[in-house]
Design an enzyme around this catalytic site. Structure first.
Site, PDB file in Angstrom:
ATOM      1  N   CYS A  67       0.830  -1.224   0.000  1.00 45.23           N
ATOM      2  CA  CYS A  67       0.000   0.000   0.000  1.00 45.23           C
ATOM      3  C   CYS A  67       0.854   1.260   0.000  1.00 45.23           C
ATOM      4  O   CYS A  67       0.831   2.037   0.955  1.00 45.23           O
ATOM      5  CB  CYS A  67      -0.902  -0.012   1.221  1.00 45.23           C
ATOM      6  N   GLU A  68       1.651   1.426  -1.020  1.00 42.41           N
ATOM      7  CA  GLU A  68       2.467   2.634  -1.180  1.00 42.41           C
ATOM      8  C   GLU A  68       2.633   2.873  -2.666  1.00 42.41           C
ATOM      9  O   GLU A  68       2.868   1.916  -3.415  1.00 42.41           O
ATOM     10  CB  GLU A  68       3.879   2.426  -0.619  1.00 42.41           C
TER      11      GLU A  68
END
Ligand code: LLP
Length: 432
Positions: free
Chosen positions: A356-357
């Site tokens: 999640c980046e």
């Protein structure tokens, strides 16, 4: 030069179809070619043959035991940066007498351990470190072999995060101060001034900064040798490799295109440096990491989803920045090829991981063949600073590693069982 190539439409590592390894061990998967490791080591070794020399593989680039064993068997020493690396090298059968200990922050415990094992040299980065090594050696009634690392203040013209030889960096002792430092070190009774060390940066693609740095320090090394009886000069590592090598079928074509693109070959490196170094009459040490391991490894990943948005074609794969951080960290380029070669039109694609980046990507706007869910891709040149920089971010297991040798292969690191990730953790007593 390496031994990843297509046979028909299938990607092979030496004599083994990568697909068969994926079937057996799953993805993501690091695969190393023993022949590539061997040939890279031998190429450098041969190029330096006119000099009394020792190659100390920078094991920070790839410290798998099987890789270390491959190189140790060829006569390589090791450039280490921690007690952990020394212990790991010794576990792979390395002789501590062929290990040089680098790094700006060696702890008391690390120095004591390395001294007891008999490392070839401590490559020292500051005066407080010299004093600390001397003190520990005195306590152990030993003489510690040391070399001081010079910072020659030469621009290596590489990525800011991997340049080390200018005064902006924390590394080494300034060129102007180093003679005085040697003179003071000579008074410390439990040190032996064995050598002189330099390393100006990593992934250098031109011989010019190496030559400039060597020319700059030569007169200094000569004077230090005369005064203190030095035995060796370590010229560090840093030889760059070709990352954007399009994959042809057959290793001969590969090699042609590698040679065409390669800006820095061992032959060129040696042709320019050996004539300068030879008259010194010193043993020459070299600390290459990436040159030996970089192109010897790939990371294989499977496409989980193809996600088309108005703007982009995202290939969402099962490897992530925690497995190979170089693109996220240095905007590094890694060639990406499918395990099954495909014809047809190329589609501009972003290859991204599940983390999640936004930084979790391997390529942006890269023309790639039309591939779909379940297909596998290989990220090339992932043998250096790949697995070793992996983490458990997002509670993702460290991936498995395989070594190939001709038609033989072996798993040289099992995939980490997920429970192992938190095995060392505990609930605080007041939470029970
Ligand atoms: N010697 C010393 C003292 C070093 O600090 C290094 C690398 C080497 C030798 C080996 O350098 P090589 O031949 O591999 O360029 N993680 C970064 C690279 C960091 C290099 C650190 N020092 C990357 O992925 O590009």
């Amino acid at each position: 030069m390496h031994y990843f190539h297509y046979v028909g439409d299938k990607l092979y590592c030496e004599g083994v179809a990568v697909e068969s390894l994926v079937k057996k061990y799953g993805t993501p998967l690091y695969i190393y070619s023993q022949r590539t490791l061997t040939e890279h080591f031998q190429k450098l070794d041969r190029a330096l043959s006119s000099l009394d020399h020792l190659i100390c593989f920078a094991m920070k680039s790839n410290s798998n035991q099987a890789v270390l064993r491959t190189l140790g068997n060829l006569g390589s020493g090791f450039d280490i940066v921690s007690e952990g690396e020394l212990r790991r090298a010794m576990a792979a059968g390395a002789d501590p007498g062929k290990c040089v200990f680098a790094g700006v922050g060696k702890t008391e415990g690390e120095i004591e351990f390395a001294l007891k094992q008999g490392v070839y040299s401590f490559n020292v980065e500051s005066e407080p470190e010299l004093a600390r090594i001397n003190r520990i050696a005195a306590r152990l009634k030993k003489i510690a072999p040391v070399a001081v690392r010079v910072n020659p203040n030469v621009d290596a013209k590489t990525h800011a995060k991997i340049t080390t030889g200018t005064y902006e960096n924390k590394f080494g002792i300034a060129f102007e101060e180093i003679e005085a430092v040697y003179a003071r070190a000579a008074k410390l009774k439990n040190l032996r001034l064995r050598g002189f060390q330099m390393h100006i940066g990593s992934q250098l693609t031109s011989v010019q900064p190496f030559e400039q740095a060597v020319r700059k320090v030569l007169p200094l090394v000569q004077r230090l040798k005369a005064k203190h009886g030095l035995e060796f000069f370590s010229i560090g590592g840093g030889l760059g490799i070709v990352y954007d090598l399009a994959l042809e079928s057959g290793s001969a074509e590969w090699w042609q295109s590698a040679k065409a693109k390669s800006i820095l070959t061992p032959a060129l490196y040696a042709a320019r440096l050996a004539p300068l170094l030879k008259p010194l009459g010193l043993r020459i040490l070299m600390e290459p990491g990436r040159f030996i391991s970089g192109n010897a490894g790939i990371l294989v990943t499977r496409i989980e989803y193809v996600k088309r948005t108005g703007k982009k074609n995202f290939l969402i794969v099962d490897a992530a920045m925690n497995d190979l951080i170089r693109p996220a960290f240095y905007e590094a380029y890694h060639e990406i090829v499918p395990l099954r070669r495909k014809g047809g039109q190329l589609i501009s694609s972003d290859v991204v991981g599940p983390i999640c980046e936004s930084g979790d990507f391997f390529a942006k706007d890269r023309p790639l063949p039309r591939v779909g869910e379940g297909d596998c891709l290989a990220l090339l040149s992932a043998g250096a600073y790949g697995f070793v920089m992996a983490s458990n971010y997002n509670t993702r297991s460290l991936v498995a590693e395989v070594l190939v040798n001709g038609k033989k292969y072996a798993i040289v690191r099992e995939r980490q069982p997920v429970k192992e990730i938190w095995a060392g953790e505990k609930i605080a007593p007041w939470q029970k």
